[in-house]
Design a protein around this motif. Structure first.
Motif, PDB file in Angstrom:
ATOM      1  N   PRO A  74      -6.590  61.124  34.524  1.00  0.00           N
ATOM      2  CA  PRO A  74      -7.214  62.382  35.127  1.00  0.00           C
ATOM      3  C   PRO A  74      -6.626  62.877  36.539  1.00  0.00           C
ATOM      4  O   PRO A  74      -6.343  61.644  37.276  1.00  0.00           O
ATOM      5  CB  PRO A  74      -8.787  62.174  34.980  1.00  0.00           C
ATOM      6  N   LEU A  75      -7.012  63.881  36.971  1.00  0.00           N
ATOM      7  CA  LEU A  75      -6.391  64.222  38.206  1.00  0.00           C
ATOM      8  C   LEU A  75      -7.599  64.780  39.155  1.00  0.00           C
ATOM      9  O   LEU A  75      -8.304  65.854  38.741  1.00  0.00           O
ATOM     10  CB  LEU A  75      -5.219  65.236  38.221  1.00  0.00           C
ATOM     11  N   THR A  76      -7.861  64.358  40.358  1.00  0.00           N
ATOM     12  CA  THR A  76      -8.808  64.889  41.204  1.00  0.00           C
ATOM     13  C   THR A  76      -8.079  65.542  42.343  1.00  0.00           C
ATOM     14  O   THR A  76      -7.330  64.789  42.990  1.00  0.00           O
ATOM     15  CB  THR A  76      -9.843  63.680  41.797  1.00  0.00           C
ATOM     16  N   ILE A  77      -8.386  66.599  42.608  1.00  0.00           N
ATOM     17  CA  ILE A  77      -7.859  67.288  43.797  1.00  0.00           C
ATOM     18  C   ILE A  77      -8.729  67.370  44.839  1.00  0.00           C
ATOM     19  O   ILE A  77      -9.717  68.043  44.706  1.00  0.00           O
ATOM     20  CB  ILE A  77      -7.430  68.843  43.360  1.00  0.00           C
ATOM     21  N   VAL A  78      -8.235  66.786  46.031  1.00  0.00           N
ATOM     22  CA  VAL A  78      -9.107  66.719  47.316  1.00  0.00           C
ATOM     23  C   VAL A  78      -8.831  67.612  48.360  1.00  0.00           C
ATOM     24  O   VAL A  78      -7.558  67.660  48.769  1.00  0.00           O
ATOM     25  CB  VAL A  78      -9.286  65.276  47.651  1.00  0.00           C
ATOM     26  N   HIS A  79      -9.858  68.493  49.027  1.00  0.00           N
ATOM     27  CA  HIS A  79      -9.468  69.014  50.197  1.00  0.00           C
ATOM     28  C   HIS A  79     -10.466  68.443  51.311  1.00  0.00           C
ATOM     29  O   HIS A  79     -11.592  68.850  50.998  1.00  0.00           O
ATOM     30  CB  HIS A  79      -9.523  70.448  50.070  1.00  0.00           C
ATOM     31  N   SER A  92       4.339  64.812  52.925  1.00  0.00           N
ATOM     32  CA  SER A  92       4.613  64.192  54.056  1.00  0.00           C
ATOM     33  C   SER A  92       4.187  64.748  55.329  1.00  0.00           C
ATOM     34  O   SER A  92       3.832  63.961  56.388  1.00  0.00           O
ATOM     35  CB  SER A  92       6.263  64.203  54.077  1.00  0.00           C
ATOM     36  N   ARG A  93       3.971  66.022  55.293  1.00  0.00           N
ATOM     37  CA  ARG A  93       3.401  66.809  56.542  1.00  0.00           C
ATOM     38  C   ARG A  93       2.397  67.708  56.060  1.00  0.00           C
ATOM     39  O   ARG A  93       2.361  68.323  55.155  1.00  0.00           O
ATOM     40  CB  ARG A  93       4.442  67.204  57.479  1.00  0.00           C
ATOM     41  N   GLY A  94       1.251  68.067  56.895  1.00  0.00           N
ATOM     42  CA  GLY A  94       0.376  69.075  56.841  1.00  0.00           C
ATOM     43  C   GLY A  94       0.500  70.368  57.627  1.00  0.00           C
ATOM     44  O   GLY A  94       1.725  70.650  57.950  1.00  0.00           O
ATOM     45  N   LEU A  95      -0.381  71.113  57.409  1.00  0.00           N
ATOM     46  CA  LEU A  95      -0.421  72.754  58.199  1.00  0.00           C
ATOM     47  C   LEU A  95      -0.455  72.070  59.760  1.00  0.00           C
ATOM     48  O   LEU A  95       0.349  73.085  60.318  1.00  0.00           O
ATOM     49  CB  LEU A  95      -1.475  73.114  57.788  1.00  0.00           C
ATOM     50  N   GLY A  96      -0.807  71.298  60.093  1.00  0.00           N
ATOM     51  CA  GLY A  96      -0.656  71.198  61.613  1.00  0.00           C
ATOM     52  C   GLY A  96       0.437  70.292  62.306  1.00  0.00           C
ATOM     53  O   GLY A  96       0.544  70.016  63.180  1.00  0.00           O
ATOM     54  N   VAL A 104       3.676  59.215  49.116  1.00  0.00           N
ATOM     55  CA  VAL A 104       4.106  60.239  50.113  1.00  0.00           C
ATOM     56  C   VAL A 104       5.071  60.949  49.475  1.00  0.00           C
ATOM     57  O   VAL A 104       6.203  60.588  49.623  1.00  0.00           O
ATOM     58  CB  VAL A 104       4.449  59.848  51.558  1.00  0.00           C
ATOM     59  N   VAL A 105       4.978  62.137  49.180  1.00  0.00           N
ATOM     60  CA  VAL A 105       6.130  63.020  48.771  1.00  0.00           C
ATOM     61  C   VAL A 105       6.784  63.775  49.823  1.00  0.00           C
ATOM     62  O   VAL A 105       6.032  64.911  50.398  1.00  0.00           O
ATOM     63  CB  VAL A 105       5.503  64.157  47.477  1.00  0.00           C
ATOM     64  N   HIS A 106       7.930  63.540  50.093  1.00  0.00           N
ATOM     65  CA  HIS A 106       8.587  64.328  51.085  1.00  0.00           C
ATOM     66  C   HIS A 106       9.172  65.685  50.474  1.00  0.00           C
ATOM     67  O   HIS A 106       9.811  65.503  49.382  1.00  0.00           O
ATOM     68  CB  HIS A 106       9.800  63.359  51.674  1.00  0.00           C
ATOM     69  N   GLY A 142      -3.152  73.440  51.935  1.00  0.00           N
ATOM     70  CA  GLY A 142      -2.727  74.780  51.727  1.00  0.00           C
ATOM     71  C   GLY A 142      -1.266  74.820  52.393  1.00  0.00           C
ATOM     72  O   GLY A 142      -0.638  75.712  52.135  1.00  0.00           O
ATOM     73  N   SER A 143      -0.660  73.564  52.743  1.00  0.00           N
ATOM     74  CA  SER A 143       0.682  73.618  53.161  1.00  0.00           C
ATOM     75  C   SER A 143       1.745  73.581  51.788  1.00  0.00           C
ATOM     76  O   SER A 143       1.153  72.974  50.782  1.00  0.00           O
ATOM     77  CB  SER A 143       0.930  72.289  54.016  1.00  0.00           C
ATOM     78  N   TRP A 144       2.921  73.755  52.152  1.00  0.00           N
ATOM     79  CA  TRP A 144       3.852  73.873  51.071  1.00  0.00           C
ATOM     80  C   TRP A 144       3.918  72.160  50.671  1.00  0.00           C
ATOM     81  O   TRP A 144       4.172  72.042  49.477  1.00  0.00           O
ATOM     82  CB  TRP A 144       5.205  74.494  51.253  1.00  0.00           C
ATOM     83  N   HIS A 145       3.753  71.449  51.707  1.00  0.00           N
ATOM     84  CA  HIS A 145       3.990  70.116  51.423  1.00  0.00           C
ATOM     85  C   HIS A 145       3.143  69.403  50.471  1.00  0.00           C
ATOM     86  O   HIS A 145       3.417  68.600  49.499  1.00  0.00           O
ATOM     87  CB  HIS A 145       4.051  69.186  52.825  1.00  0.00           C
ATOM     88  N   SER A 146       1.739  69.873  50.549  1.00  0.00           N
ATOM     89  CA  SER A 146       0.893  69.509  50.007  1.00  0.00           C
ATOM     90  C   SER A 146       0.799  69.819  48.497  1.00  0.00           C
ATOM     91  O   SER A 146       0.468  69.129  47.552  1.00  0.00           O
ATOM     92  CB  SER A 146      -0.631  69.810  50.699  1.00  0.00           C
TER      93      SER A 146
END
Length: 287
Positions: A35-40, A104-108, A132-134, A14-18
């Motif tokens: 294919p793409l798998t989206i994981v939360h 590169s960073r998440g919500l926390g 890792v996408v900065h 849910g973060s902008w980084h992700s």
């Protein structure tokens, strides 16, 4: 399912980084025909019911699928929402992925941190390459300029296996029409001494570094004739060289040394410094 068919996995929280990482993963999956798998990953949290977590996960994954549809409408996507610690879940999933893509960073994450602990730990322990996408600059013009970069930069060392790193870099360049591959080998008189090369003659050490780089890349020009390859033996710190090169790169590729994965120490000092300070996406390849 063969290695060539394994999905690209993008982790979202849910973060902008992700979400930036998700868009990058979608474009790369299209380029590779995967294919793409989206994981939360739903965190283990005794204060929130699993039912509430499940609903939040479904909403986030639905939003993520919608975002992918805007970037790559024809891309085949699937979703997962495991209940686990993020690093543990992603490391387990990495055994069945062509690559993992993370922000590169998440919500926390704290704003002062250049890279989050989950991203760093996953890059250290995953069984597949981790990108890792900065986060890009807030300035829209600068972000568009970065998207126009086509160079793939890969760092290779003489004292470790670079085969997997080079294979990944060449494949990355192949999936991007018009990409140029810059193969960087940073050397110093000290590193020359450690590898048994010249100690006091700088010109001889430079020649030895150039020969080492040529030997490491031998045969790949014939296998990938369509790729414009530039070999760059550079006198100086390897990490400084790679961080500087990343400023104009679409992707910077580095290797992760063998050993230490079980303790979470899978990154060499050069790899960790590059991953932490590089500009733009960085691929960490087990080697």
């Amino acid at each position: 399912m063969t290695t060539a068919e394994l999905p690209v996995i993008a982790a979202v929280d849910g973060s902008w980084h992700s979400f930036e990482a998700l868009a990058w993963a979608a474009r790369d999956a299209v380029g590779r025909g995967l294919p793409l798998t989206i994981v939360h990953v739903r965190p283990l949290d005794r204060h929130t019911s699993q039912e509430a977590q499940r609903r939040e996960a479904e909403e986030l994954l639905a939003e993520s699928v919608g975002r992918v549809a805007q970037v790559a409408p024809a891309l085949h996507t699937s979703t997962l929402a495991p209940l686990d610690f993020p690093t543990a879940a992603l490391t387990a999933l990495s055994e069945h992925a062509s690559m993992l893509v993370l922000g590169s960073r998440g919500l926390g994450g704290f704003r002062s941190l250049l890279i989050g602990s989950n991203s760093l730990a996953t890059a250290s322990m995953a069984r597949c390459p981790v990108i890792v996408v900065h986060s890009s600059a807030a300035d829209e013009d600068e972000a568009e300029t970065r998207e126009a970069f086509t160079d793939i930069v890969v760092g290779v060392a003489a004292d470790e296996s670079s085969e997997a790193v080079l294979d990944f870099a060449f494949e990355a360049a192949t999936s991007r029409p018009g990409a140029r591959l810059r193969i960087v080998h940073g050397w110093t008189m000290f590193s020359s001494m450690l590898s048994g090369g010249p100690v006091f003659d700088r010109d001889a050490a430079a020649d030895a570094a150039a020969r080492t780089l040529a030997e490491l890349t031998a045969g790949r020009r014939e296998k990938y004739p369509q790729i414009d390859v530039v070999q760059e033996p550079v006198h100086g710190s390897a990490s400084h060289t790679l961080v500087t090169a990343s400023e104009t790169a679409a992707l910077t590729v580095i290797g992760r040394r063998k050993g230490g994965e079980d303790l979470g120490f899978g990154l060499s000092p050069v790899a960790q410094t590059t991953l932490t300070h590089a500009v733009g996406p960085v691929a960490v390849v087990p080697c």
